[in-house]
Write an enzyme that holds these catalytic residues in place. Structure first.
Site, short mmCIF file in Angstrom:
data_model
loop_
_atom_site.label_atom_id
_atom_site.label_comp_id
_atom_site.label_asym_id
_atom_site.label_seq_id
_atom_site.Cartn_x
_atom_site.Cartn_y
_atom_site.Cartn_z
N ASP A 19 0.84 -1.19 0.00
CA ASP A 19 0.00 0.00 0.00
C ASP A 19 0.88 1.25 0.00
O ASP A 19 1.81 1.37 0.80
CB ASP A 19 -0.88 -0.03 1.26
CG ASP A 19 -1.94 1.05 1.29
OD1 ASP A 19 -2.33 1.53 0.21
OD2 ASP A 19 -2.37 1.42 2.41
N HIS A 20 0.61 2.18 -0.89
CA HIS A 20 1.30 3.47 -0.94
C HIS A 20 2.83 3.36 -0.98
O HIS A 20 3.53 3.91 -0.13
CB HIS A 20 0.89 4.35 0.24
CG HIS A 20 -0.51 4.87 0.13
ND1 HIS A 20 -0.90 5.78 -0.83
CD2 HIS A 20 -1.62 4.57 0.84
CE1 HIS A 20 -2.18 6.03 -0.70
NE2 HIS A 20 -2.65 5.30 0.30
N ASP A 48 2.66 5.05 -5.62
CA ASP A 48 1.90 6.26 -5.37
C ASP A 48 2.82 7.47 -5.42
O ASP A 48 3.43 7.86 -4.43
CB ASP A 48 1.19 6.19 -4.00
CG ASP A 48 0.50 7.50 -3.65
OD1 ASP A 48 0.33 8.35 -4.56
OD2 ASP A 48 0.14 7.68 -2.48
N GLU A 54 -1.90 5.77 -8.68
CA GLU A 54 -2.84 6.77 -8.18
C GLU A 54 -2.81 8.03 -9.04
O GLU A 54 -1.74 8.55 -9.36
CB GLU A 54 -2.52 7.13 -6.72
CG GLU A 54 -3.51 8.10 -6.11
CD GLU A 54 -3.33 8.28 -4.60
OE1 GLU A 54 -3.49 9.42 -4.12
OE2 GLU A 54 -3.03 7.27 -3.91
N HIS A 96 -9.59 4.59 -1.59
CA HIS A 96 -8.93 4.58 -0.30
C HIS A 96 -9.81 5.30 0.72
O HIS A 96 -10.71 6.06 0.36
CB HIS A 96 -7.57 5.27 -0.39
CG HIS A 96 -6.55 4.51 -1.17
ND1 HIS A 96 -5.31 4.18 -0.66
CD2 HIS A 96 -6.58 3.98 -2.42
CE1 HIS A 96 -4.62 3.51 -1.57
NE2 HIS A 96 -5.38 3.39 -2.65
N GLY A 97 -9.54 5.06 2.00
CA GLY A 97 -10.28 5.77 3.04
C GLY A 97 -11.62 5.16 3.36
O GLY A 97 -12.57 5.86 3.72
N GLY A 98 -11.73 3.83 3.27
CA GLY A 98 -13.00 3.16 3.51
C GLY A 98 -13.50 3.25 4.94
O GLY A 98 -14.69 3.09 5.19
N ASN A 130 -9.90 0.31 0.40
CA ASN A 130 -8.94 0.19 1.49
C ASN A 130 -9.56 0.54 2.84
O ASN A 130 -10.25 1.55 2.97
CB ASN A 130 -7.75 1.13 1.25
CG ASN A 130 -6.84 0.67 0.14
OD1 ASN A 130 -7.21 -0.16 -0.70
ND2 ASN A 130 -5.64 1.20 0.11
N HIS A 152 -8.22 9.76 3.52
CA HIS A 152 -7.47 8.80 4.34
C HIS A 152 -7.80 8.97 5.82
O HIS A 152 -8.17 10.05 6.28
CB HIS A 152 -5.96 8.99 4.16
CG HIS A 152 -5.42 8.35 2.93
ND1 HIS A 152 -4.60 9.01 2.06
CD2 HIS A 152 -5.58 7.10 2.42
CE1 HIS A 152 -4.26 8.21 1.06
NE2 HIS A 152 -4.84 7.04 1.26
#
Length: 279
Positions: free
Chosen positions: A82-83, A104, A133, A204-206, A226, A177
């Protein structure tokens, strides 16, 4: 089963009309909780880790821990970076046998982001899924946030995806995020991005999005969402409550098992929010 390619998780999710949760791990308890939930629901999933969360372990330890737990599981799961903020981190994750990676460089100027992301593609075998991204997602993760947040420009999507050759595109369409309970998806913008992209999308930021919005994402070719902050909070809260209840608590294993159960419950709820049709 052994860890599968991120491409396999994408393909199975899209063929079954599912959105794959992508749950961030840091340690054993988080990993065990994630997999327990996955096995309850039976959906393909990404388990992922950000570079900021391998400070104690390194990528190899994360791979060993996740792959060992999944060896006895029937659910297809990919291990995702991730990232990854630079090429070196992508190389490190690939060397540790991750099956999916994210580059990213979205905070860079457009052409630079496109060039670095395209270079990351050249490092990945065809079986390794690449997420890139476009548009910089706001908020903070692990107390780190972008210098600026920009929504994704639908007019750049087709050129970016074609130039990079990514398998998934992470987008900024109102998602934030970290735990941001006021975050809301701009579905008009999301629709325009979907129409411009030939690859599935990633949100992202779920953790901060409401259930009714999460349940609509399948309509917009979102394949991966995410979730990190909810899981971390569940673990920290469990240990904090145990201490408050008994400042002399010494049964680490009991509290650790309670944390696993709390994390599993959070993960299961998020999977079902993303996939309302799953029984």
């Amino acid at each position: 089963m052994p860890l599968v390619s991120g491409v396999d998780v994408i393909n199975e999710s899209t063929s079954r009309g599912l959105v794959a949760g992508a749950f961030n791990t840091t340690n054993l308890e988080t990993t065990m909780g994630i997999v327990e939930a996955i096995e309850r629901v039976g959906v393909p999933t990404f388990i992922q880790v950000a570079p900021t969360n391998v400070a104690l372990s390194g990528f190899d330890y994360i791979y060993d821990m996740v792959s060992r737990r999944l060896a006895s599981s029937p659910i297809p799961v990919a291990l995702h970076l991730d990232h990854g903020k630079d090429i070196k981190v992508v190389e490190d994750a690939l060397a540790a046998r991750f099956t999916s990676v994210m580059i990213d460089t979205s905070e860079h100027p457009y052409e630079e982001n496109k060039a670095i992301s395209a270079h990351a593609r050249t490092l990945c075998a065809p079986t390794i899924a690449l997420e890139a991204e476009l548009g910089s997602i706001g908020g903070k993760e692990d107390e780190i946030g972008p210098d600026h947040a920009d929504t994704t420009d639908p007019g750049q999507v087709a050129d970016f995806v074609d130039a990079v050759g990514c398998d998934m595109l992470a987008i900024s369409v109102g998602n934030v995020h970290g735990y941001s309970p006021n975050a809301r998806i701009d579905f008009e913008l999301l629709s325009a991005v979907r129409d411009a992209s030939r690859v599935p999308l990633v949100v992202h930021g779920g953790s901060g999005l409401p259930a009714e919005q999460l349940g609509r994402l399948i309509e917009f070719n979102v394949v991966k969402v995410n979730v990190a902050s909810d899981l971390r909070n569940a673990m920290i809260r469990t240990f904090g409550e145990a201490f408050v209840a008994n400042p002399n608590e010494v049964s680490l294993i009991r509290v650790s098992k309670d944390a696993v159960a709390s994390i599993a419950d959070v993960v299961e709820r998020r999977i079902r929010m993303l996939n309302p049709s799953v029984a």
